[in-house]
Write an enzyme that holds these catalytic residues in place. Structure first.
Site, PDB file in Angstrom:
ATOM      1  N   GLU A 428     108.070  -4.826 -79.887  1.00 17.63           N
ATOM      2  CA  GLU A 428     106.636  -5.005 -79.603  1.00 17.63           C
ATOM      3  C   GLU A 428     106.053  -6.142 -80.451  1.00 17.63           C
ATOM      4  O   GLU A 428     105.049  -5.983 -81.148  1.00 17.63           O
ATOM      5  CB  GLU A 428     105.877  -3.695 -79.847  1.00 17.63           C
ATOM      6  CG  GLU A 428     106.305  -2.584 -78.907  1.00 17.63           C
ATOM      7  CD  GLU A 428     105.466  -1.322 -79.050  1.00 17.63           C
ATOM      8  OE1 GLU A 428     104.575  -1.283 -79.916  1.00 17.63           O
ATOM      9  OE2 GLU A 428     105.695  -0.366 -78.282  1.00 17.63           O
ATOM     10  N   GLU A 507     111.922   1.801 -74.888  1.00 16.43           N
ATOM     11  CA  GLU A 507     111.143   2.861 -75.539  1.00 16.43           C
ATOM     12  C   GLU A 507     110.371   3.603 -74.464  1.00 16.43           C
ATOM     13  O   GLU A 507     109.649   2.983 -73.681  1.00 16.43           O
ATOM     14  CB  GLU A 507     110.202   2.262 -76.581  1.00 16.43           C
ATOM     15  CG  GLU A 507     109.594   3.265 -77.539  1.00 16.43           C
ATOM     16  CD  GLU A 507     108.948   2.559 -78.724  1.00 16.43           C
ATOM     17  OE1 GLU A 507     109.625   1.742 -79.373  1.00 16.43           O
ATOM     18  OE2 GLU A 507     107.761   2.797 -78.991  1.00 16.43           O
TER      19      GLU A 507
END
Length: 781
Positions: A428, A507
């Site tokens: 991220e 994820e």
């Protein structure tokens, strides 16, 4: 004081270790020495001027062994600078010192020290000479001690670890020398550190080709050097031996590349994680001058755009979990036995893959993945240059200066592990990823990975790609595998718009729709659930723990693990859960004992099962049979609560395949103890989880009991941590007592002697105490 003449080897599988010792016994003094350097350190918290000097007096410091995480010792405090990211545990500066001697016979050798990880911003000195600094607490590193050593005299290693610059992370880091340390002594001509690379370019059931690229550092004399490679199978039998001769100039590095054919190899896989060992021996004439043993696996792993992940010619879904590096009550200094227990439960749920979120793990963690058959996504960084909330003073402060060396060291250290099937170079990332500028930063890291290991693909965990436009800008199409966190519909749409893209959920949450995206789309290579276990930090006070795991800190099953078991397990399963409050309110719990009998009337019940049909009974009255829904959703009943017994029976082809029964608990009566490990060896990594469960006089768990449980242990053992999984508990992990949570608490136990028995007792006011025995064994096969 450590004597350098004592010989210890880094932990290897026992079959390999015994053979290695037998081969090396007569010549070991001439070759490599690897010495466990964990024991006998002096430690103090706080900054201490002059502590790097050899003459500094540290006799009043605390004596301890490493690995050691002083942050987990607490106390919890909302005002601690670590804040929500670090779980409100203490941070600061810690000093470690150790005194040791080196035999004069080793004066002509090269002596180095290897740290598997120091948290964080470590500085290391030998006899007052500064060896170097490493900001990133997760990378392994080594320093050459040779120029500064005293022989037959005292030497002092000093380490300063500083994680006082906060907030440094969005999750718990720990503090100190929290991984293993070794001293290594080699001859001037020796195998280069992390310089052996093992690949298997051919891996079929009939033929395996093993390639070894071996780098040899020659700081001695020029000449011809012989390399002997023995390939051992998982029983320690030599299956192939080859030799090579190489002339290496002085002060030069020689590279030997050798292909070795293995007939009918035992392949490494999920079901049978077969391991081989490459034992390399370096000779000058007839004299053995260096030796090393490296486990490896013969396998072929690949990602294919239209059909996902393949291993040894078989199509699999990567059913993965993300794991942070902490072990709950033990903090960041995690004995391997803790991971073994956690991995067993993950296997039971059907997990076959692990993402090392979001940083390099300890090397023995990867050894265990190799041995137990988990595929691994090996990840380097949580941040590049841009900061993240609650971790504004993290690796982003050091990325520009350190990313290349840290990336290099991760790949060189880890690349021989067969479990690793893909690398991730970011999670991220908040840096601007626009193409082509943002892609350059990705590509420079990918190039370093491929320089040292070009056999595995590289990805990163993309964050909100629809917002960052990486699917439209050209960024994503350059990636080996496109990895995305959450928003599975976006990843599905991206692949269907670009069928040549290889895609992977890096994820994911636990909800049904996300599982169906993996189950029903052949091109989805896998998913990594957030997370496998609850982890310290990333929580708002009074919570101290992020509770999105399949299991809690103490290893207790949760609603999401029970449901995942019904989706991923290959065995028939049935799990009953109910809403904890009346009429569908509250949390899902796995018991039949309401916390308020007077107000609990309408019980919403679900059963998670992979069986063809499930029938529910309450006090032997049937509430009907429900067939397996096509979308794997849970089967549901609304039941008027009655005290007694609730039972679910799962059938396949009309025959009972699995069942579960819960009874209503009466008043707490006693404590019963169970153990995860009935025997313990006296070493740092071996542990047993002792679970104390409060039950009624019929042995039914009292799910609402929260009594204070006091553990005691005989001198032959020690308690290294207590826990209960409660995310708002601020109790001391090192105390011998803990309040029960949902009727349970655990103590993690080690042996402190080489033989005998360990007796553990658990007591609570008004309850019959429980006790259990753990046997101490000299060794464990």
């Amino acid at each position: 004081m450590t004597n350098f003449k004592t010989n210890h080897l880094r932990q290897l599988p026992l079959t390999f270790l015994f053979l290695f010792l037998a081969v090396a016994t007569n010549v070991f003094s001439q070759a490599r020495k690897v010495i466990n350097f964990d024991n006998g350190w002096q430690f103090t918290k706080g900054d201490v001027p002059g502590a790097e000097q050899a003459t500094f007096n540290d006799t009043q410091w605390r004596k301890l062994d490493v690995p050691h995480d002083w942050s987990i010792e607490g106390p919890y405090d909302r005002a601690n600078p670590s804040s929500r990211g670090g779980g409100y545990l203490p941070t600061g500066i810690g000093w470690y010192r150790k005194t040791f001697t080196v035999d004069k016979a080793d004066a002509k050798k090269i002596c180095t020290i290897e740290f598997d990880g120091v948290m964080a911003n470590s500085d290391v000195w030998i006899n007052g000479k500064h060896l170097g600094k490493r900001p990133y607490g997760y990378t392994s590193f080594t320093y050459d001690l040779t120029p500064y050593l005293n022989f037959d005299k005292a030497n002092v290693i000093a380490v300063r670890a500083d994680n006082s610059i906060q907030p440094a992370s969005r999750y718990y880091t720990g503090a100190g020398i929290y991984r293993h340390v070794r001293l290594v002594s080699v001859n001037p001509t020796h195998f280069k550190h992390w310089g052996t690379f093992i690949t298997t370019p051919v891996a079929t059931i009939s033929k395996g080709v093993v390639n070894l690229k071996v780098e040899i550092d020659n700081k001695g004399i020029a000449g011809d050097y012989k390399l002997q490679i023995d390939i051992l199978d998982n029983k320690g039998t030599v299956v192939k031996t080859v030799e090579s001769l190489k002339n290496i100039a002085a002060n030069a590095t020689g590279l030997i590349s050798q292909d070795i054919e293995i007939k009918n190899p035992k392949l490494w896989g999920f079901e049978e994680p077969n391991l081989y060992t490459a034992t390399t021996k370096l000779y000058s004439g007839k004299t053995l001058i260096d030796n090393q043993s490296i486990p490896f696996g013969i396998k072929k792993a690949e990602f294919i755009a239209e059909s996902g992940f393949w291993l040894n010619g078989k199509n699999y879904k990567l059913k993965g979990v993300c794991l942070h590096h902490d072990g709950g009550a033990v903090g960041a200094a995690v004995p391997l036995g803790v991971w073994k227990e956690r991995f067993k439960k993950l296997k039971e749920v059907g997990v076959n893959a692990i993402r090392t979120s979001h940083n390099p793990v300890a090397p023995e963690f990867l050894d265990l993945c190799d041995q137990m058959g988990f595929a691994v996504m090996d990840e380097t960084f949580d941040t590049w240059n841009s900061a993240k909330h609650n971790g504004e003073k993290g690796y982003n402060l050091y990325f520009t200066d350190w990313w290349e060396q840290d990336t290099r060291d991760v790949i060189l250290r880890d690349r021989n592990h067969p479990s690793i099937v893909i690398y991730s170079i970011g999670n991220e990332i908040h840096d601007n990823l626009s193409y082509p500028e943002g892609y350059k930063k990705y590509k420079m890291q990918e190039d370093v990975v491929k320089k040292y290991d070009d056999t595995r693909p590289v990805t990163m965990a993309l964050f909100r790609p629809a917002n960052s436009k990486v699917y439209l800008s050209g960024f994503a199409e350059q990636m080996d595998v496109v990895g995305q966190n959450y928003r599975e519909n976006e990843l599905v749409a991206a692949h269907e718009a670009h069928p040549t893209w290889k895609v992977l959920g890096t994820e994911n949450t636990h909800v049904l729709v996300q599982w169906l995206a993996l189950r029903d789309k052949p091109y989805m290579a896998g998913q990594f659930l957030w997370t496998g276990y609850d982890y310290l930090g990333e929580a708002d006070w009074p919570e101290t723990t992020n509770n999105q795991g399949l299991f809690d800190r103490a290893g207790n099953w949760k609603q999401q693990s029970l449901q995942r078991d019904s989706w991923w397990s290959t065995e028939p399963v049935v799990h009953i859960v109910r809403k904890s409050e009346n009429a569908g309110a509250g949390n899902w719990v796995a018991d039949w004992t309401p916390n308020d009998f007077d107000t609990y009337d309408n019980a919403k019940v679900q059963v998670y099962s992979n069986c063809d049909e499930v029938e529910l009974f309450l006090n032997d009255k049937s509430f009907g049979t429900v067939k397996k829904p096509a979308d794997d959703s849970p089967r549901e009943w609304n039941v008027t609560f009655e005290e007694g017994t609730i039972k679910a029976i799962g059938k396949n082809n009309g025959k009972i395949a699995a069942q579960e029964v819960f009874a209503t608990a009466g008043k707490p009566s006693k404590i019963i103890l169970t153990q995860s490990n009935p025997t313990l060896a006296n070493n740092w990594d071996d542990v047993s989880f002792i679970t104390a469960t409060i039950v009624d006089n019929k042995g039914v768990r009292c799910a609402n009991a929260d009594n204070l449980i006091k553990f005691s242990i005989t001198n032959s053992g020690k308690i290294i941590g207590v826990d209960n999984g409660n995310i708002i508990s601020h109790e001391d992990y090192l105390s011998p007592e803990r309040h029960a949570f949902s009727g349970k608490a655990i103590a993690i136990v080690k042996a402190s002697q080489d033989s005998g028995k360990i007796e553990i007792k658990a007591s609570a006011e008004g309850l019959e105490a429980g006790s259990i025995i753990v046997e101490i064994v000299s060794d464990k096969k």
